[in-house]
Design an enzyme around this catalytic site. Structure first.
Site, PDB file in Angstrom:
ATOM      1  N   HIS A  52       0.851  -1.185   0.000  1.00 30.37           N
ATOM      2  CA  HIS A  52       0.000   0.000   0.000  1.00 30.37           C
ATOM      3  C   HIS A  52       0.887   1.236   0.000  1.00 30.37           C
ATOM      4  O   HIS A  52       2.033   1.192   0.466  1.00 30.37           O
ATOM      5  CB  HIS A  52      -0.891   0.030   1.245  1.00 30.37           C
ATOM      6  CG  HIS A  52      -1.952  -1.020   1.247  1.00 30.37           C
ATOM      7  ND1 HIS A  52      -3.011  -0.976   2.128  1.00 30.37           N
ATOM      8  CD2 HIS A  52      -2.137  -2.139   0.501  1.00 30.37           C
ATOM      9  CE1 HIS A  52      -3.795  -2.010   1.919  1.00 30.37           C
ATOM     10  NE2 HIS A  52      -3.286  -2.742   0.940  1.00 30.37           N
ATOM     11  N   GLU A  54       0.959   3.870   1.807  1.00 28.24           N
ATOM     12  CA  GLU A  54       1.457   4.259   3.138  1.00 28.24           C
ATOM     13  C   GLU A  54       2.627   3.383   3.565  1.00 28.24           C
ATOM     14  O   GLU A  54       3.631   3.876   4.086  1.00 28.24           O
ATOM     15  CB  GLU A  54       0.358   4.122   4.210  1.00 28.24           C
ATOM     16  CG  GLU A  54      -0.878   4.916   3.940  1.00 28.24           C
ATOM     17  CD  GLU A  54      -1.986   4.110   3.277  1.00 28.24           C
ATOM     18  OE1 GLU A  54      -3.138   4.233   3.712  1.00 28.24           O
ATOM     19  OE2 GLU A  54      -1.697   3.364   2.313  1.00 28.24           O
ATOM     20  N   CYS A  82      -6.144   1.634   5.982  1.00 31.59           N
ATOM     21  CA  CYS A  82      -6.724   0.377   6.443  1.00 31.59           C
ATOM     22  C   CYS A  82      -6.096   0.015   7.802  1.00 31.59           C
ATOM     23  O   CYS A  82      -5.195   0.713   8.292  1.00 31.59           O
ATOM     24  CB  CYS A  82      -6.462  -0.724   5.419  1.00 31.59           C
ATOM     25  SG  CYS A  82      -4.720  -1.208   5.292  1.00 31.59           S
ATOM     26  N   CYS A  85      -2.237  -0.471   7.610  1.00 30.86           N
ATOM     27  CA  CYS A  85      -1.502   0.790   7.499  1.00 30.86           C
ATOM     28  C   CYS A  85      -1.606   1.615   8.783  1.00 30.86           C
ATOM     29  O   CYS A  85      -0.635   2.248   9.189  1.00 30.86           O
ATOM     30  CB  CYS A  85      -1.994   1.576   6.289  1.00 30.86           C
ATOM     31  SG  CYS A  85      -1.562   0.752   4.730  1.00 30.86           S
TER      32      CYS A  85
END
Length: 149
Positions: A52, A54, A82, A85
């Site tokens: 992801h 992040e 999420c 993260c």
């Protein structure tokens, strides 16, 4: 000297992710007026469910700084993080989290598990939702609309 618009830079990372066929999410880690790291989603490209935006930005910032903690740094991301993260944000000890669009299905900050309100969460950043929310939401909705059509 004009300070950079970090969320605009995160949106550019999200646009680049969309061009690669990735869900358009972008992230920037900054300290003061300086970008330390930036990334867009790369889960498909890297065949890595943890890639992801992040996570990639956090990894890059830690590598550049040779540090496991990003105390005093801020994260700008186009979509509500999420749970994975949010956990990484907490463990990295990021100072502030700015995010664009809320994610009712997968978000874990103001939606879902609300990770930072958990008693087992050791560090809670200052949270600023809704920054460039419209731009981020338009980008995401357009991306998914194209895939449905």
């Amino acid at each position: 000297m004009k300070r950079p618009d970090f969320m605009a830079l995160a949106l550019k990372e999200a646009e680049a992710a969309a061009l690669r066929g990735e869900v358009p999410v972008g992230a920037v880690i900054a300290s003061g007026g300086t970008v330390v790291a930036s990334a867009g989603n790369r889960t498909r490209e890297l065949a890595d469910p943890t890639a992801h935006a992040e996570m990639l930005a956090i990894r890059e910032a830690c590598r550049k700084l040779s540090a496991e903690r990003l105390t005093g740094h801020d994260l700008y991301v186009t979509l509500e993080p999420c749970a994975m993260c949010a956990g990484a944000i907490s463990f990295a000890r990021l100072r502030r989290l700015y995010f664009g669009a809320a994610d009712e299905k997968g978000g874990a900050v103001v939606n879902g598990v609300r990770f930072f309100t958990s008693p087992t969460c050791h560090h809670v950043p200052d949270i600023y939702p809704g920054m460039a929310e419209t731009e981020a939401a338009v980008l995401l909705k357009g991306f998914f609309r194209e895939r449905r059509d």
